[in-house]
Design a protein around this motif. Structure first.
Motif, PDB file in Angstrom:
ATOM      1  N   TYR A 178       0.829  -1.196   0.000  1.00 53.44           N
ATOM      2  CA  TYR A 178       0.000   0.000   0.000  1.00 53.44           C
ATOM      3  C   TYR A 178       0.869   1.253   0.000  1.00 53.44           C
ATOM      4  CZ  TYR A 178      -4.441  -2.323   0.650  1.00 53.44           C
ATOM      5  OH  TYR A 178      -5.569  -3.068   0.482  1.00 53.44           O
ATOM      6  N   GLY A 179       0.517   2.195  -0.878  1.00 55.52           N
ATOM      7  CA  GLY A 179       1.223   3.464  -0.944  1.00 55.52           C
ATOM      8  C   GLY A 179       2.436   3.457  -1.831  1.00 55.52           C
ATOM      9  N   ALA A 180       2.821   2.306  -2.355  1.00 56.72           N
ATOM     10  CA  ALA A 180       4.022   2.243  -3.186  1.00 56.72           C
ATOM     11  C   ALA A 180       3.682   2.593  -4.622  1.00 56.72           C
ATOM     12  CB  ALA A 180       4.642   0.854  -3.118  1.00 56.72           C
ATOM     13  N   PHE A 224       3.388  -5.585   5.845  1.00 62.85           N
ATOM     14  CA  PHE A 224       2.542  -6.573   5.175  1.00 62.85           C
ATOM     15  C   PHE A 224       2.287  -6.169   3.729  1.00 62.85           C
ATOM     16  CE2 PHE A 224      -1.666  -8.062   3.924  1.00 62.85           C
ATOM     17  CZ  PHE A 224      -1.530  -9.427   4.144  1.00 62.85           C
ATOM     18  N   THR A 225       2.332  -7.141   2.843  1.00 62.55           N
ATOM     19  CA  THR A 225       2.046  -6.927   1.429  1.00 62.55           C
ATOM     20  C   THR A 225       0.767  -7.668   1.058  1.00 62.55           C
ATOM     21  OG1 THR A 225       4.402  -6.765   0.902  1.00 62.55           O
ATOM     22  CG2 THR A 225       2.896  -7.194  -0.933  1.00 62.55           C
ATOM     23  N   PRO A 226      -0.239  -6.995   0.521  1.00 65.30           N
ATOM     24  CA  PRO A 226      -1.480  -7.681   0.138  1.00 65.30           C
ATOM     25  C   PRO A 226      -1.206  -8.809  -0.851  1.00 65.30           C
ATOM     26  CG  PRO A 226      -1.771  -5.304   0.083  1.00 65.30           C
ATOM     27  CD  PRO A 226      -0.306  -5.541   0.280  1.00 65.30           C
ATOM     28  N   PHE A 227      -2.005  -9.875  -0.729  1.00 66.02           N
ATOM     29  CA  PHE A 227      -1.849 -11.008  -1.637  1.00 66.02           C
ATOM     30  C   PHE A 227      -3.195 -11.682  -1.827  1.00 66.02           C
ATOM     31  CE2 PHE A 227      -1.165 -12.618   2.642  1.00 66.02           C
ATOM     32  CZ  PHE A 227      -1.911 -13.789   2.675  1.00 66.02           C
ATOM     33  N   VAL A 259      -5.705  -7.960   2.862  1.00 62.94           N
ATOM     34  CA  VAL A 259      -5.227  -6.583   2.893  1.00 62.94           C
ATOM     35  C   VAL A 259      -4.482  -6.242   4.180  1.00 62.94           C
ATOM     36  CG1 VAL A 259      -7.041  -5.802   1.332  1.00 62.94           C
ATOM     37  CG2 VAL A 259      -7.447  -5.779   3.788  1.00 62.94           C
ATOM     38  N   GLU A 260      -4.598  -7.099   5.191  1.00 60.97           N
ATOM     39  CA  GLU A 260      -3.937  -6.780   6.467  1.00 60.97           C
ATOM     40  C   GLU A 260      -3.828  -8.063   7.284  1.00 60.97           C
ATOM     41  OE1 GLU A 260      -4.790  -4.012  10.434  1.00 60.97           O
ATOM     42  OE2 GLU A 260      -5.868  -3.601   8.550  1.00 60.97           O
ATOM     43  N   GLN A 261      -2.853  -8.098   8.175  1.00 59.54           N
ATOM     44  CA  GLN A 261      -2.682  -9.243   9.063  1.00 59.54           C
ATOM     45  C   GLN A 261      -2.767  -8.776  10.506  1.00 59.54           C
ATOM     46  OE1 GLN A 261       0.810 -11.589   8.378  1.00 59.54           O
ATOM     47  NE2 GLN A 261       0.217 -13.180   9.818  1.00 59.54           N
ATOM     48  N   ARG A 262      -3.554  -9.512  11.303  1.00 57.09           N
ATOM     49  CA  ARG A 262      -3.691  -9.213  12.727  1.00 57.09           C
ATOM     50  C   ARG A 262      -3.407 -10.489  13.503  1.00 57.09           C
ATOM     51  NH1 ARG A 262      -9.278  -5.595  13.017  1.00 57.09           N
ATOM     52  NH2 ARG A 262      -8.570  -3.908  11.631  1.00 57.09           N
ATOM     53  N   LEU A 266      -6.334 -12.858   9.270  1.00 60.46           N
ATOM     54  CA  LEU A 266      -6.166 -12.007   8.094  1.00 60.46           C
ATOM     55  C   LEU A 266      -7.404 -11.134   7.918  1.00 60.46           C
ATOM     56  CD1 LEU A 266      -4.662 -14.427   5.395  1.00 60.46           C
ATOM     57  CD2 LEU A 266      -3.472 -12.569   6.561  1.00 60.46           C
ATOM     58  N   ILE A 267      -7.183  -9.902   7.489  1.00 61.35           N
ATOM     59  CA  ILE A 267      -8.278  -9.036   7.074  1.00 61.35           C
ATOM     60  C   ILE A 267      -8.462  -9.264   5.576  1.00 61.35           C
ATOM     61  CG2 ILE A 267      -9.179  -6.705   6.963  1.00 61.35           C
ATOM     62  CD1 ILE A 267      -8.823  -7.780   9.769  1.00 61.35           C
ATOM     63  N   ALA A 268      -9.589  -9.873   5.205  1.00 62.07           N
ATOM     64  CA  ALA A 268      -9.852 -10.237   3.810  1.00 62.07           C
ATOM     65  C   ALA A 268     -10.940  -9.348   3.238  1.00 62.07           C
ATOM     66  CB  ALA A 268     -10.258 -11.703   3.705  1.00 62.07           C
ATOM     67  N   GLN A 269     -10.857  -9.138   1.935  1.00 61.38           N
ATOM     68  CA  GLN A 269     -11.835  -8.323   1.221  1.00 61.38           C
ATOM     69  C   GLN A 269     -12.513  -9.181   0.165  1.00 61.38           C
ATOM     70  OE1 GLN A 269     -10.642  -4.330   0.350  1.00 61.38           O
ATOM     71  NE2 GLN A 269     -11.788  -4.258  -1.561  1.00 61.38           N
ATOM     72  N   THR A 270     -13.861  -9.178   0.165  1.00 65.23           N
ATOM     73  CA  THR A 270     -14.629  -9.996  -0.766  1.00 65.23           C
ATOM     74  C   THR A 270     -14.817  -9.261  -2.089  1.00 65.23           C
ATOM     75  OG1 THR A 270     -16.728  -9.139   0.071  1.00 65.23           O
ATOM     76  CG2 THR A 270     -15.808 -11.090   1.157  1.00 65.23           C
ATOM     77  N   GLN A 271     -15.481  -9.948  -3.049  1.00 62.87           N
ATOM     78  CA  GLN A 271     -15.675  -9.359  -4.362  1.00 62.87           C
ATOM     79  C   GLN A 271     -16.568  -8.122  -4.338  1.00 62.87           C
ATOM     80  OE1 GLN A 271     -15.833 -12.487  -3.577  1.00 62.87           O
ATOM     81  NE2 GLN A 271     -15.002 -13.853  -5.145  1.00 62.87           N
ATOM     82  N   ASP A 272     -17.496  -8.068  -3.366  1.00 58.64           N
ATOM     83  CA  ASP A 272     -18.386  -6.912  -3.291  1.00 58.64           C
ATOM     84  C   ASP A 272     -17.850  -5.802  -2.396  1.00 58.64           C
ATOM     85  OD1 ASP A 272     -18.604  -8.151  -0.882  1.00 58.64           O
ATOM     86  OD2 ASP A 272     -20.749  -8.597  -1.038  1.00 58.64           O
ATOM     87  N   GLY A 273     -16.584  -5.916  -1.978  1.00 57.83           N
ATOM     88  CA  GLY A 273     -15.946  -4.833  -1.231  1.00 57.83           C
ATOM     89  C   GLY A 273     -16.049  -4.944   0.274  1.00 57.83           C
ATOM     90  N   ARG A 274     -16.730  -5.970   0.786  1.00 58.54           N
ATOM     91  CA  ARG A 274     -16.831  -6.114   2.246  1.00 58.54           C
ATOM     92  C   ARG A 274     -15.514  -6.627   2.819  1.00 58.54           C
ATOM     93  NH1 ARG A 274     -22.025  -9.725   3.198  1.00 58.54           N
ATOM     94  NH2 ARG A 274     -21.156 -10.752   1.335  1.00 58.54           N
ATOM     95  N   ARG A 275     -15.161  -6.104   3.986  1.00 54.75           N
ATOM     96  CA  ARG A 275     -13.934  -6.501   4.680  1.00 54.75           C
ATOM     97  C   ARG A 275     -14.308  -7.161   5.988  1.00 54.75           C
ATOM     98  NH1 ARG A 275      -8.999  -2.626   4.299  1.00 54.75           N
ATOM     99  NH2 ARG A 275      -9.048  -3.032   6.530  1.00 54.75           N
TER     100      ARG A 275
END
Length: 287
Positions: A178-180, A224-227, A259-262, A266-275
């Motif tokens: 993020y931000g790169a 963390f790098t999103p994957f 998108v994030e690790q806790r 993992l903080i995951a994002q679905t196809q409809d944008g929900r996290r």
């Protein structure tokens, strides 16, 4: 409904429910025709001629199976305080219980009652043992590998060619934190200009590398790098506010973005944008 979210246990439940519905049209009881008597006009009743038997055995089992399957698409929904899946499993057990005592009470059970009892046994086995037996927890449809995509040269539904939700970056440029900024090339500061050799002065190369972290506020390399990832079996996605009820269900065969690790989650994002928070990350496949 995404068929990839169904397990083999769900397939057993669906098949048993179909057989149970067919059995409701077969003869409820059998009889022996006396010799010399024309029995062709004798019509043996089926379950549809007895409302109590129809509702308590055949339709109760079919409705229970439907609730079990619907619970896969709407996790967390409840009926009279019970989860949809729990309520459906209870209906299937009730159907088996009624079918068992009914067939004992009938002098000569017909094909419909016998087949209905067998279907109810398989239905209860799939509903109760499905979430516990590893072989039945496996996906009903095997997920496609990232290299396979959807088809030869075909983009997945809802995404552009080789990119978008539901497909890892097989043909994309390497993902950046993020931000790169994107990888430096022609037209970016510090990149070799047209007509210059890619292997320029080493001092200029070191200067360009030193400037890159400051451009766009890129995060340090240790962040963390999103994957992209896929789950081996259906798993619930919980809200970031700590709510105990799932907000979605991650289905096998679909690629999601972490998108994030806790901690271990993992903080995951679905196809409809929900996290949301994926608590169980064991066995996930990275894209």
């Amino acid at each position: 409904m995404n068929i990839r979210s169904l397990t083999r246990g769900d397939g057993v439940v669906i098949g048993a429910a179909v057989v149970l519905f067919i059995a409701s049209f077969l003869d409820f009881s059998s009889y022996d025709c006396p010799q010399g008597v024309d029995c062709s006009r004798f019509d043996s009743p089926n379950a549809w001629d007895s409302l109590g038997l129809l509702m308590s055995v055949f339709l109760a089992g079919v409705i229970g199976a439907a609730l079990l399957i619907v619970s896969r698409t709407m996790p967390g929904r409840k009926v009279v305080g019970l989860d949809l899946g729990q309520f459906g499993a209870a209906l299937t057990v009730f159907a088996l219980w009624t079918a068992f005592w009914t067939i004992l009470d009938v002098n000569s059970a017909g094909a419909g009652l016998i087949l209905g009892l067998l279907a109810a046994i398989v239905l209860v086995a799939g509903a109760v043992a499905g979430p516990m037996i590893p072989a039945l927890k496996a996906p009903l449809v095997s997920p496609a590998s990232p290299a396979q995509g959807v088809g030869a040269g075909q983009a997945p539904y809802g995404a552009g060619p080789g990119q978008g939700y539901g497909f890892p970056a097989g043909h994309q440029q390497q993902q950046q934190p993020y931000g790169a900024q994107p990888s430096q090339g022609y037209g970016y500061p510090g990149a070799p200009q047209q007509g210059q050799s890619a292997q320029a002065d080493p001092a200029q190369a070191q200067q360009a590398q030193a400037q890159q972290p400051s451009q766009g506020g890129a995060a340090p390399a240790g962040d963390f790098t999103p994957f992209w990832f896929a789950v081996p079996v259906a798993r619930p996605l919980y809200g970031e506010d700590g709510s105990p009820n799932p907000i979605a269900e991650l289905a096998p065969g679909t690629w999601y973005l972490a998108v994030e690790q806790r901690g271990q989650s993992l903080i995951a994002q679905t196809q409809d944008g929900r996290r949301g928070v994926l608590q169980d990350t064991t066995g996930i496949q990275r894209g």
